[in-house]
Design a protein around this motif. Structure first.
Motif, PDB file in Angstrom:
ATOM      1  N   LEU A   1       0.822  -1.213   0.000  1.00 47.40           N
ATOM      2  CA  LEU A   1       0.000   0.000   0.000  1.00 47.40           C
ATOM      3  C   LEU A   1       0.857   1.264   0.000  1.00 47.40           C
ATOM      4  O   LEU A   1       0.509   2.257  -0.637  1.00 47.40           O
ATOM      5  CB  LEU A   1      -0.917   0.002   1.223  1.00 47.40           C
TER       6      LEU A   1
ATOM      7  N   ILE B   1      -5.114   5.176  -2.266  1.00 47.35           N
ATOM      8  CA  ILE B   1      -5.915   4.248  -1.471  1.00 47.35           C
ATOM      9  C   ILE B   1      -6.590   5.015  -0.343  1.00 47.35           C
ATOM     10  O   ILE B   1      -5.973   5.808   0.355  1.00 47.35           O
ATOM     11  CB  ILE B   1      -5.056   3.117  -0.878  1.00 47.35           C
TER      12      ILE B   1
ATOM     13  N   SER C   1      -9.858   2.362  -4.281  1.00 49.14           N
ATOM     14  CA  SER C   1      -8.665   2.649  -5.083  1.00 49.14           C
ATOM     15  C   SER C   1      -9.014   3.743  -6.089  1.00 49.14           C
ATOM     16  O   SER C   1     -10.047   3.666  -6.765  1.00 49.14           O
ATOM     17  CB  SER C   1      -8.210   1.385  -5.804  1.00 49.14           C
TER      18      SER C   1
ATOM     19  N   SER D   1      -1.606   3.698  -7.173  1.00 45.99           N
ATOM     20  CA  SER D   1      -3.004   4.127  -7.034  1.00 45.99           C
ATOM     21  C   SER D   1      -3.224   4.712  -5.652  1.00 45.99           C
ATOM     22  O   SER D   1      -2.644   4.247  -4.660  1.00 45.99           O
ATOM     23  CB  SER D   1      -3.958   2.940  -7.240  1.00 45.99           C
TER      24      SER D   1
ATOM     25  N   SER E   1       2.020   1.730  -3.658  1.00 43.64           N
ATOM     26  CA  SER E   1       1.015   1.581  -4.730  1.00 43.64           C
ATOM     27  C   SER E   1       0.899   2.884  -5.524  1.00 43.64           C
ATOM     28  O   SER E   1       0.807   3.970  -4.938  1.00 43.64           O
ATOM     29  CB  SER E   1      -0.345   1.229  -4.138  1.00 43.64           C
TER      30      SER E   1
END
Length: 524
Positions: free
Chosen positions: A18, A25, A118, A23, A21
Motif C-alpha cells: 500500500l 488508497i 482505489s 493508485s 502503490s
C-alpha cells in the motif's frame, strides 16, 4: 508513514504494498469517514495524511452532483451479493480548490464495516478528452460551413458560367439583329465580371489565411479616390435599374488634395465590398458613404478617419450583427428575394481593416437600414500630383504607325486579344512565345520601343527575360501583364524594381492603351 496504530496494523505484509502503490488508497468507515490513506492519496489530493484523517468524510470532498453515484457504489460493495460494481468516474476538490477526476474501484471488508477504495487520477485524460471534443465540434462546424460555402460557391460559379456559355452559343446563330447581339454580349460581359469578382474574393481570402497580404502605404488622395467610387456606383445603380436610389458621398474635409499615407488598394477594396452590399440590398431610398476626421483626445495615439457606408435596405436583426462578418455567412430571410453572393465580402472587408490597424462594426435594425463603420489610423504625407489610376484613363486611338512593341505571351488566346486591342493604333507588334524567344527577338530588333511581358511562361520566365533585356538597354519600358502575381508583389515584393509598370489581367482596351501610352510617349 506510521501504520503501527492505523487500520493496517493487523494486515502486516500489505503495508509495503500500500505504501508504494501508484493508485491512491482510501479506507472508509460505514459513514465514509476517512480512516487511512496512502502517500499516493496525499499526492493526488494535496492534503496531508493528518488533514485527511482529521474527522473528514470522503463525501465532503466529492462534488455534490457525483455523491449519489458514490453512495450507490458503496451500497453495492456492502451488499456483497457476488457482483462487483463497475468502476465509477468521480470528481472531488483537492486542497488547492482544483477539481480532480478519478476512476474509483473498491472492496468491502466483511466484519469490519470498512471499505477500501482505489483511485486512479484521470484528470489530464478527461481534460484532453474534453479539448478533443471541443476541437471535434469546431471541426464539424467548420466542415459544415465549408460544405455550405462550396455548395454556394458552385452555384455562384455556375450561374455566370451559364450566361457566358449560353449567350456565347446564341451568338453563333445566323441572322441575329444588332440589338440582340448587343444584348448577348452585355450578358457575357456581366457574367464574366461576376465570375472574376468571385475568384478574386476567394483568392484574397486564401491569401489572408496564409498571411500573404501586405499593407503597402503610399500617398492616398482620399477625396479624389472616393469621388471615383461615386461615379462608379452611380453607373452600377443605373445598370441594375436602380436609378431612383440616391447615392451621396460626404467628404470629411473640403480639401480636394487631402492626402494620407495608406494602402489605397485595400481601402478601396473594403469600400467596394461595403458599397456592393448596399447596392445589392437597397431597393429604394438612399445610400450614403464618406468619412469623418476623428481627433485623438487621449494624447497617446494617432488621429484617425472614420469611414462609413449607410443604406436604407432591409436592415439586420440585432442578434445577427455578431455573425455578419463571419466567413461563408449569408443572412437571407426565407421571405426575401434570394440575392446572389458567396458570403465573403464582409469577412474580407473586416480582415483587411484589421490588417491596416483599424476596427469594423455595424449598427442596424430590421426595417431601418444598415450603417457600416470602419476606422483607419492616420499617417499624413506631403501632397503631390495624384498618379493616374489604372483603368480610369480613356485614351484616344493614337496613330502609332512605325512604333514597335514586343509582346511576350505564350497563351494564344491572350495574344490574339492583345493584338485586337492594339489594332486601332496600327502599332507594329512582334510576338514572343516564351522568355528566351523574347530575349532573342529583342536583341535582333533595336527598333523595339516598349515591351509587354507576361510573367509566367515556359522555360525562361518574364522576370528573368526582363533582367536580360535590361542588361543591354536599362531604360526600355517593360510592362508586366499578368494574372500570376499581385499588385503588392509588383511594387514591393519579388518583382520590385524589375518592371517599369504593370497591367493586371483581365484588362480592357482602355487600360492597355493607357498603360502603353504613358510610357511610349516618353521614348519619343
Amino acid at each position: 508513514m506510521d501504520f503501527d496504530k492505523g487500520i493496517f496494523q493487523d494486515i502486516g505484509y500489505l503495508q509495503a504494498v500500500l505504501m508504494h502503490s501508484p493508485s491512491a488508497i482510501l479506507v472508509l468507515d460505514k459513514n465514509t469517514q476517512i480512516l487511512e490513506v496512502n502517500p499516493a492519496m496525499e499526492k493526488i489530493s494535496s492534503y496531508s495524511r493528518e488533514e485527511l484523517l482529521d474527522q473528514r468524510k470522503w463525501t465532503e470532498l466529492v462534488l455534490s452532483e457525483d455523491r449519489d453515484g458514490l453512495k450507490n457504489m458503496l451500497r453495492m460493495l456492502k451488499a456483497d451479493d457476488g457482483s462487483r460494481p463497475e468502476q465509477l468516474q468521480c470528481r472531488f476538490v483537492d486542497r488547492k480548490g482544483n477539481p480532480k477526476t478519478v476512476l474509483l474501484s473498491g472492496t468491502y471488508l466483511p466484519g469490519t464495516k470498512h471499505t477500501i477504495l482505489s483511485l486512479i487520477d484521470i484528470t489530464e485524460h478527461k481534460e484532453t478528452e474534453k479539448k478533443l471534443e471541443v476541437d471535434r465540434s469546431r471541426a464539424e462546424a467548420s466542415d459544415r460551413l465549408k460544405t455550405a460555402f462550396l455548395g454556394n460557391l458552385s452555384h455562384e460559379i455556375r450561374t455566370p458560367m451559364n450566361a457566358i456559355v449560353g449567350f456565347a452559343s446564341l451568338l453563333q446563330m445566323e441572322e441575329l439583329s444588332e440589338d440582340k447581339k448587343s444584348l448577348y454580349l452585355t450578358q457575357i460581359i456581366n457574367g464574366s465580371t461576376d465570375l472574376l469578382n468571385l475568384i478574386e474574393k476567394t483568392i484574397v481570402l486564401s491569401r489572408i489565411d496564409l498571411g500573404q497580404i501586405k499593407i503597402n502605404r503610399r500617398q492616398f488622395f482620399v477625396n479624389k479616390s472616393l469621388q471615383e467610387l461615386t461615379v462608379k456606383y452611380r453607373q452600377i445603380l443605373a445598370d441594375y435599374g436602380k436609378e431612383d436610389i440616391d447615392l451621396e458621398f460626404l467628404a470629411g474635409t473640403t480639401d480636394n488634395d487631402f492626402v494620407i499615407q495608406a494602402d489605397r488598394l485595400r481601402i478601396m477594396e473594403v469600400l467596394n465590398n461595403l458599397l456592393e452590399n448596399a447596392v445589392k440590398f437597397t431597393t429604394s431610398g438612399k445610400i450614403t458613404f464618406g468619412y469623418a476626421y476623428v481627433e485623438e483626445d487621449q494624447g497617446d495615439g494617432r488621429d484617425s478617419l472614420l469611414f462609413y457606408v449607410k443604406d436604407t435596405g432591409p436592415g439586420i436583426a440585432r442578434d445577427k450583427t455578431g455573425i455578419i462578418f463571419d466567413r461563408f455567412v449569408k443572412l437571407v430571410d426565407k421571405n426575401d428575394t434570394v440575392l446572389r453572393g458567396a458570403g465573403l465580402g464582409l469577412a474580407i472587408a473586416r480582415d483587411l481593416v484589421e490588417l491596416m490597424g483599424g476596427d469594423m462594426w455595424v449598427e442596424s435594425n430590421p426595417g431601418e437600414g444598415s450603417k457600416f463603420y470602419f476606422t483607419l489610423p492616420l499617417t499624413f504625407s506631403k501632397a503631390r500630383e495624384a498618379e493616374p489610376v489604372h483603368g480610369q484613363a480613356r485614351p484616344t486611338y493614337d496613330d502609332w504607325s512605325g512604333r514597335v512593341v514586343l509582346v511576350a505571351e505564350d497563351i494564344e488566346t491572350n495574344y490574339l486579344y492583345i493584338k485586337e486591342l492594339l489594332s486601332p493604333t496600327r502599332i507594329n507588334i512582334l510576338r514572343a512565345r516564351d522568355g528566351l524567344e523574347a530575349v532573342e527577338i529583342f536583341e535582333k530588333h533595336p527598333e523595339i520601343e516598349i515591351v509587354l511581358m507576361d510573367i509566367l511562361m515556359p522555360g525562361l520566365d518574364g522576370y528573368e527575360a526582363t533582367q536580360r533585356i535590361r542588361s543591354s538597354r536599362p531604360d526600355i519600358p517593360v510592362l508586366a501583364q499578368t494574372a500570376f502575381t499581385f499588385e503588392g508583389e509588383i511594387q514591393d515584393g519579388l518583382y520590385a524594381g524589375c518592371f517599369t509598370d504593370y497591367i493586371m489581367k483581365p484588362f480592357t482596351r482602355d487600360m492597355l492603351l493607357a498603360g502603353i501610352k504613358k510610357h511610349l510617349v516618353r521614348t519619343t
